[in-house]
Scaffold this motif. Structure first.
Motif, PDB file in Angstrom:
ATOM      1  N   GLU A 197       0.704  -1.181  -0.034  1.00 53.11           N
ATOM      2  CA  GLU A 197       0.127   0.094   0.169  1.00 53.11           C
ATOM      3  C   GLU A 197       0.847   1.105   0.097  1.00 53.11           C
ATOM      4  O   GLU A 197       0.693   2.548  -0.565  1.00 53.11           O
ATOM      5  CB  GLU A 197      -1.024  -0.057   1.274  1.00 53.11           C
ATOM      6  CG  GLU A 197      -1.828   1.183   1.158  1.00 53.11           C
ATOM      7  CD  GLU A 197      -2.632   1.125   2.476  1.00 53.11           C
ATOM      8  OE1 GLU A 197      -3.747   2.123   2.740  1.00 53.11           O
ATOM      9  OE2 GLU A 197      -2.522   0.263   3.371  1.00 53.11           O
ATOM     10  N   ASN A 198       1.986   1.182   0.976  1.00 46.14           N
ATOM     11  CA  ASN A 198       2.736   2.201   0.914  1.00 46.14           C
ATOM     12  C   ASN A 198       3.642   2.418  -0.443  1.00 46.14           C
ATOM     13  O   ASN A 198       3.620   3.592  -0.917  1.00 46.14           O
ATOM     14  CB  ASN A 198       3.853   2.029   1.931  1.00 46.14           C
ATOM     15  CG  ASN A 198       4.799   3.316   2.267  1.00 46.14           C
ATOM     16  OD1 ASN A 198       4.310   4.289   2.291  1.00 46.14           O
ATOM     17  ND2 ASN A 198       6.124   3.283   2.086  1.00 46.14           N
ATOM     18  N   ALA A 199       3.954   1.405  -1.325  1.00 46.07           N
ATOM     19  CA  ALA A 199       4.437   1.533  -2.404  1.00 46.07           C
ATOM     20  C   ALA A 199       3.477   2.445  -3.597  1.00 46.07           C
ATOM     21  O   ALA A 199       3.746   3.096  -4.268  1.00 46.07           O
ATOM     22  CB  ALA A 199       4.757   0.206  -3.017  1.00 46.07           C
ATOM     23  N   VAL A 200       2.313   1.856  -3.580  1.00 48.45           N
ATOM     24  CA  VAL A 200       0.953   2.424  -4.181  1.00 48.45           C
ATOM     25  C   VAL A 200       1.081   3.879  -3.989  1.00 48.45           C
ATOM     26  O   VAL A 200       0.964   4.625  -5.028  1.00 48.45           O
ATOM     27  CB  VAL A 200      -0.209   1.716  -4.176  1.00 48.45           C
ATOM     28  CG1 VAL A 200      -1.310   2.430  -5.055  1.00 48.45           C
ATOM     29  CG2 VAL A 200       0.026   0.152  -4.715  1.00 48.45           C
ATOM     30  N   LEU A 201       1.047   4.337  -2.795  1.00 49.40           N
ATOM     31  CA  LEU A 201       0.885   5.635  -2.585  1.00 49.40           C
ATOM     32  C   LEU A 201       2.076   6.412  -2.935  1.00 49.40           C
ATOM     33  O   LEU A 201       2.041   7.486  -3.323  1.00 49.40           O
ATOM     34  CB  LEU A 201       0.825   5.796  -0.947  1.00 49.40           C
ATOM     35  CG  LEU A 201      -0.746   5.322  -0.269  1.00 49.40           C
ATOM     36  CD1 LEU A 201      -0.766   5.336   1.230  1.00 49.40           C
ATOM     37  CD2 LEU A 201      -1.961   6.054  -0.986  1.00 49.40           C
ATOM     38  N   GLN A 202       3.490   5.859  -2.793  1.00 46.16           N
ATOM     39  CA  GLN A 202       4.656   6.587  -3.158  1.00 46.16           C
ATOM     40  C   GLN A 202       4.442   6.911  -4.555  1.00 46.16           C
ATOM     41  O   GLN A 202       4.844   8.016  -5.096  1.00 46.16           O
ATOM     42  CB  GLN A 202       5.596   5.759  -2.703  1.00 46.16           C
ATOM     43  CG  GLN A 202       5.808   5.944  -1.143  1.00 46.16           C
ATOM     44  CD  GLN A 202       7.167   5.240  -0.854  1.00 46.16           C
ATOM     45  OE1 GLN A 202       7.631   4.330  -1.782  1.00 46.16           O
ATOM     46  NE2 GLN A 202       7.677   5.442   0.201  1.00 46.16           N
ATOM     47  N   ARG A 203       3.951   5.885  -5.433  1.00 44.99           N
ATOM     48  CA  ARG A 203       3.868   5.943  -6.911  1.00 44.99           C
ATOM     49  C   ARG A 203       2.939   7.037  -7.296  1.00 44.99           C
ATOM     50  O   ARG A 203       3.201   7.682  -8.239  1.00 44.99           O
ATOM     51  CB  ARG A 203       3.642   4.623  -7.525  1.00 44.99           C
ATOM     52  CG  ARG A 203       5.034   3.681  -7.465  1.00 44.99           C
ATOM     53  CD  ARG A 203       4.462   2.361  -8.553  1.00 44.99           C
ATOM     54  NE  ARG A 203       3.219   1.686  -7.845  1.00 44.99           N
ATOM     55  CZ  ARG A 203       3.464   0.616  -7.279  1.00 44.99           C
ATOM     56  NH1 ARG A 203       4.511   0.189  -6.799  1.00 44.99           N
ATOM     57  NH2 ARG A 203       2.495  -0.041  -6.991  1.00 44.99           N
ATOM     58  N   GLN A 204       1.775   7.133  -6.542  1.00 49.09           N
ATOM     59  CA  GLN A 204       0.687   8.051  -6.818  1.00 49.09           C
ATOM     60  C   GLN A 204       1.320   9.437  -6.573  1.00 49.09           C
ATOM     61  O   GLN A 204       1.150  10.117  -7.223  1.00 49.09           O
ATOM     62  CB  GLN A 204      -0.633   7.636  -6.163  1.00 49.09           C
ATOM     63  CG  GLN A 204      -1.208   6.546  -6.527  1.00 49.09           C
ATOM     64  CD  GLN A 204      -2.421   6.131  -5.535  1.00 49.09           C
ATOM     65  OE1 GLN A 204      -2.583   6.848  -4.608  1.00 49.09           O
ATOM     66  NE2 GLN A 204      -3.338   5.315  -6.037  1.00 49.09           N
ATOM     67  N   LEU A 205       1.966   9.566  -5.442  1.00 44.46           N
ATOM     68  CA  LEU A 205       2.437  10.904  -5.141  1.00 44.46           C
ATOM     69  C   LEU A 205       3.569  11.203  -6.029  1.00 44.46           C
ATOM     70  O   LEU A 205       3.514  12.545  -6.377  1.00 44.46           O
ATOM     71  CB  LEU A 205       3.146  10.541  -3.684  1.00 44.46           C
ATOM     72  CG  LEU A 205       4.033  11.926  -3.050  1.00 44.46           C
ATOM     73  CD1 LEU A 205       3.158  12.916  -2.900  1.00 44.46           C
ATOM     74  CD2 LEU A 205       4.730  11.702  -1.985  1.00 44.46           C
ATOM     75  N   LEU A 206       4.260  10.551  -6.493  1.00 40.79           N
ATOM     76  CA  LEU A 206       5.358  10.611  -7.520  1.00 40.79           C
ATOM     77  C   LEU A 206       4.690  11.319  -8.739  1.00 40.79           C
ATOM     78  O   LEU A 206       5.451  12.165  -9.628  1.00 40.79           O
ATOM     79  CB  LEU A 206       6.459   9.818  -7.746  1.00 40.79           C
ATOM     80  CG  LEU A 206       7.521   9.620  -6.514  1.00 40.79           C
ATOM     81  CD1 LEU A 206       8.236   8.177  -6.892  1.00 40.79           C
ATOM     82  CD2 LEU A 206       8.196  10.650  -6.347  1.00 40.79           C
TER      83      LEU A 206
END
Length: 424
Positions: A197-206
């Motif tokens: 979930e954190n990786a998905v959020l980071q990709r969205q943030l980037l």
């Protein structure tokens, strides 16, 4: 009373969960071990003892049918019910006792009673079942439990209690191991889900930061074109028009043409600078530490201000947006030092940590009063700090500025250390 029941439950997992106390052995062992022990006991009885083979096979067949009905073919929705387990245990122990009475060799099969007893609920009933099996398995070869306990009650009571404690203790250890295994698996599953979930959020943030950065860069370039190139072209046209009007005056004509050529060269330099600004060129073929080192060396050579650059932690490749932002922050901070600080030494530190990366730029210049200069969390004010703050905020980072008149300035940018693999 409730706390006592909960304590029992913690020691003896419910059969409804598909776990018995002798797990974490494979479920296949639990399914086929009774048949294996029955077959072994029957074979030894037929080979070693002189009992009637038909009686032996008949009793063994009854035991096999009972196992088939109450263990193998029992529907799963009923198999874990306490009443079904109790009936299965009672019938199995009764048949095993008859077999052991018929031939002592069948005490091998009676051992399965311990495993079945551990499935009983609640815990006191399970311990009672282990006690019964222990009493039968030890006393039947000695005339049965009634006669054995009548002849030597202390001996057989101690033997039975010790065996019950040993078997129960083994079940307790196995239950604890099963609980620890299940809890560890649950924690690891939750951790893996959280990381995903954190990786998905980071990709969205980037992705959002990239889109915002593109818009900001377009606005910056449009403003720069308006302030430099457009004004420069206007000046060139003005000088060329003036030269056309002064064509009969060679010196004046030459002066206007020279001014136009100078403006053209300046515009060409500004255009090249704008193109270079589209991307962080120092990162094109080098790592972030190398790029910062090269930027600091060039800046120091141009300004004659000493730069002490250090890297802490283990350097690793980060997402391009992270590295580009850190590089831009460093360049802007050094530009501020050159314009405003009148410093003699600048300290530049790149720090890699477990989950974040930090760039610190410190100088020994004149410093300033942050509040008086309008430098506050809202990002209003000069010295290029609002731009740095905006860059960092797009990537969920923070920018800290510390300064005082005569005490120098420290700029620190903290960003999440998103690895290169997290790139969308």
């Amino acid at each position: 009373m409730t706390s006592w029941i909960r304590w029992q439950d913690s020691l003896w997992p419910s059969p409804d969960d598909g776990e018995s106390l002798w797990r974490p052995w494979s479920g296949q062992v639990e399914r086929y071990l009774p048949y294996a022990l029955l077959a072994l006991s029957t074979a030894l009885s037929l080979v070693i003892s002189g009992h009637d083979a038909m009686v032996t096979l008949g009793l063994a067949g009854i035991a096999a049918v009972w196992l088939l009905l109450t263990v193998t073919l029992m529907p799963r929705r009923w198999a874990g019910h306490p009443a079904v387990i109790a009936v299965s245990f009672a019938g199995l122990v009764a048949i095993a006792a008859v077999l052991e009475r018929h031939d002592t060799t069948f005490l091998i099969f009676m051992i399965i009673g311990f495993f079945e007893a551990m499935r009983l609920r609640p815990a006191p009933l399970a311990l009672a079942g282990v006690f019964v099996v222990s009493a039968l398995i030890n006393t039947i070869p000695n005339g049965g439990p009634i006669q054995a306990f009548a002849d030597q009650p202390a001996l057989w009571l101690v033997v039975t209690l010790v065996q019950t404690a040993a078997v129960g203790g083994g079940g307790l250890v196995s239950a604890a191991m099963a609980r620890q295994h299940a809890e560890r698996k649950r924690v690891l599953d939750e951790l893996a889900a959280a990381q995903e979930e954190n990786a998905v959020l980071q990709r969205q943030l980037l992705s959002q930061a990239h889109e915002t950065g593109v818009l900001d860069e377009r606005q910056r370039l449009s403003q720069e074109i308006h302030d430099t190139l457009a004004q420069g072209f206007t000046g060139i046209i003005t000088q060329l028009e003036a030269a056309a009007e002064a064509k009969d005056d060679p010196p004046e004509w030459q002066r206007h043409v020279g001014s136009a050529m100078a403006l053209a060269r300046e515009n060409l330099t500004a255009a090249r600078r704008s193109v270079r600004a589209l991307g962080p060129q120092p990162l094109a073929a080098s790592t972030l530490p190398d790029a910062l080192g090269e930027v600091s060396r060039r800046w120091s050579g141009r300004t004659d201000v000493e730069v002490r650059f250090t890297t802490t932690g283990t350097a690793r490749a980060l997402h391009p947006e992270i590295e580009a932002t850190l590089l831009r922050i460093t360049q802007e901070a050094l530009a501020n030092v050159e314009k405003h600080a009148d410093a003699t030494i600048v300290g530049l530190t790149l720090s890699y940590m477990a989950d974040q990366v930090t760039v610190d730029v410190r100088d020994d210049g004149r410093g300033f009063e942050p509040n008086a200069a309008g430098v506050h969390p809202a990002g209003e004010g000069g010295f290029g700090i609002p731009g740095m703050r905006a860059r960092v905020a797009r990537l969920a980072g923070t920018l800290h500025v510390e300064s005082e008149p005569g005490g120098g300035t420290a700029v620190s940018a903290d960003l999440p250390a998103i690895a290169l693999e997290a790139r969308a």
